[in-house]
Structure formats: C-alpha cells, structure tokens
Design a protein around this motif. Sequence first.
Motif, PDB file in Angstrom:
ATOM      1  N   ALA A  52       0.844  -1.205   0.000  1.00 16.48           N
ATOM      2  CA  ALA A  52       0.000   0.000   0.000  1.00 16.48           C
ATOM      3  C   ALA A  52       0.871   1.244   0.000  1.00 16.48           C
ATOM      4  CB  ALA A  52      -0.909   0.002   1.224  1.00 16.48           C
ATOM      5  N   ILE A  53       0.389   2.280  -0.699  1.00 14.71           N
ATOM      6  CA  ILE A  53       1.071   3.564  -0.686  1.00 14.71           C
ATOM      7  C   ILE A  53       0.029   4.664  -0.514  1.00 14.71           C
ATOM      8  CG2 ILE A  53       3.046   2.815  -2.075  1.00 14.71           C
ATOM      9  CD1 ILE A  53       1.709   4.259  -4.462  1.00 14.71           C
ATOM     10  N   ASP A  54       0.457   5.766   0.060  1.00 16.37           N
ATOM     11  CA  ASP A  54      -0.401   6.930   0.229  1.00 16.37           C
ATOM     12  C   ASP A  54      -0.355   7.740  -1.072  1.00 16.37           C
ATOM     13  OD1 ASP A  54      -1.624   9.333   0.884  1.00 16.37           O
ATOM     14  OD2 ASP A  54      -0.690   9.458   2.850  1.00 16.37           O
ATOM     15  N   ILE A  55      -1.531   7.984  -1.665  1.00 19.81           N
ATOM     16  CA  ILE A  55      -1.595   8.752  -2.911  1.00 19.81           C
ATOM     17  C   ILE A  55      -2.330  10.080  -2.717  1.00 19.81           C
ATOM     18  CG2 ILE A  55      -1.375   6.748  -4.426  1.00 19.81           C
ATOM     19  CD1 ILE A  55      -4.454   6.921  -4.804  1.00 19.81           C
ATOM     20  N   SER A  56      -2.388  10.549  -1.477  1.00 20.63           N
ATOM     21  CA  SER A  56      -3.116  11.784  -1.160  1.00 20.63           C
ATOM     22  C   SER A  56      -2.670  12.970  -2.007  1.00 20.63           C
ATOM     23  CB  SER A  56      -2.963  12.132   0.321  1.00 20.63           C
ATOM     24  OG  SER A  56      -3.629  11.179   1.106  1.00 20.63           O
ATOM     25  N   ALA A  57      -1.397  13.048  -2.337  1.00 23.11           N
ATOM     26  CA  ALA A  57      -0.892  14.174  -3.120  1.00 23.11           C
ATOM     27  C   ALA A  57      -1.440  14.175  -4.548  1.00 23.11           C
ATOM     28  CB  ALA A  57       0.627  14.149  -3.147  1.00 23.11           C
ATOM     29  N   ASN A  58      -1.901  13.020  -5.041  1.00 24.90           N
ATOM     30  CA  ASN A  58      -2.411  12.905  -6.407  1.00 24.90           C
ATOM     31  C   ASN A  58      -3.934  12.938  -6.492  1.00 24.90           C
ATOM     32  OD1 ASN A  58       0.167  11.099  -6.091  1.00 24.90           O
ATOM     33  ND2 ASN A  58       0.176  11.932  -8.149  1.00 24.90           N
ATOM     34  N   VAL A  59      -4.616  13.061  -5.346  1.00 30.26           N
ATOM     35  CA  VAL A  59      -6.077  13.022  -5.303  1.00 30.26           C
ATOM     36  C   VAL A  59      -6.604  14.388  -4.869  1.00 30.26           C
ATOM     37  CG1 VAL A  59      -8.066  11.943  -4.176  1.00 30.26           C
ATOM     38  CG2 VAL A  59      -6.105  10.553  -4.837  1.00 30.26           C
ATOM     39  N   ALA A  60      -7.650  14.841  -5.545  1.00 33.52           N
ATOM     40  CA  ALA A  60      -8.243  16.154  -5.247  1.00 33.52           C
ATOM     41  C   ALA A  60      -8.721  16.220  -3.799  1.00 33.52           C
ATOM     42  CB  ALA A  60      -9.404  16.430  -6.192  1.00 33.52           C
ATOM     43  N   SER A  61      -8.512  17.349  -3.157  1.00 32.24           N
ATOM     44  CA  SER A  61      -8.923  17.553  -1.765  1.00 32.24           C
ATOM     45  C   SER A  61     -10.422  17.776  -1.637  1.00 32.24           C
ATOM     46  CB  SER A  61      -8.207  18.752  -1.159  1.00 32.24           C
ATOM     47  OG  SER A  61      -6.833  18.516  -1.137  1.00 32.24           O
ATOM     48  N   LEU A  62     -11.051  18.273  -2.712  1.00 31.79           N
ATOM     49  CA  LEU A  62     -12.469  18.595  -2.682  1.00 31.79           C
ATOM     50  C   LEU A  62     -13.178  17.917  -3.845  1.00 31.79           C
ATOM     51  CD1 LEU A  62     -14.804  20.330  -1.483  1.00 31.79           C
ATOM     52  CD2 LEU A  62     -14.124  22.117  -3.091  1.00 31.79           C
ATOM     53  N   ASP A  63     -14.315  17.309  -3.550  1.00 33.74           N
ATOM     54  CA  ASP A  63     -15.190  16.737  -4.572  1.00 33.74           C
ATOM     55  C   ASP A  63     -16.534  17.440  -4.448  1.00 33.74           C
ATOM     56  OD1 ASP A  63     -16.152  15.037  -6.598  1.00 33.74           O
ATOM     57  OD2 ASP A  63     -16.833  13.561  -5.135  1.00 33.74           O
TER      58      ASP A  63
END
Length: 115
Positions: A52-63
């Motif tokens: 597993a890896i954290d991909i938070s930097a590549n995912v939009a903060s707001l939907d």
Amino acid sequence: PDTEQRFRLDYIEVPVLVRFGGGSTSVYLGGYGAFKVSAKAQSRPTDGEWTAIDISANVASLDYGFVAGIAMDFGKFGIDGRYTLGMARIFTSEVPGLAPDLKHGALGLYTTLQF
C-alpha cells in the motif's frame, strides 16, 4: 506478470438537499461537497503480497456534484435511495492505466428511523 490494483478514497460528504412531496413518498434533489480524509492505493503481483502507498498528493482535496433520490416512509421507518454524480476530477495528476477524467459516482440505499 499481471498486477491487481485497488484504490481507497475516504471523504466526508456534506449534502444539501431539497425535498419535494409529502405523505409517504418524496423526491429530493441537490448537491454535495466532500472533503478528502485519506487516499491509498494497493497493488500486488498475481503471485505476491499486497503493498500500500499513500496517494493523497495525487487526489483532489475537494469533490462536488449532484444528488437525486427518492424516499418512502412507512410510519416510523423509511427507505431512501439516492444517486450521487461527481463533477470534479478525482486525480490531480495522470495515473497510468486510469482514465484522466475519472469522477466519483455512487448509488446508495439507506434505512431511516424517526423518533
């Protein structure tokens, strides 16, 4: 070798809905905003272990997007079904193997209890 992938995107969603109708059946429409809590990707080769890896930097903060649904009440109990259509792109940068314009969508079924 082939690789299996999974994504887990956790958001807190805040819907704003207008309910139409009265009695035992009603329809509602509205929108929502959702705030990212976490985003992780998991992968494993066909014959290997999950990593597993954290991909938070590549995912939009707001939907954000639209919500439509129907609710039916049976006395103190009820059933609520809704469809959520996301309008924001999920990924802020391209991810190999995934559509660049990928958006959220969800179909939900809820039960309610009124006091």
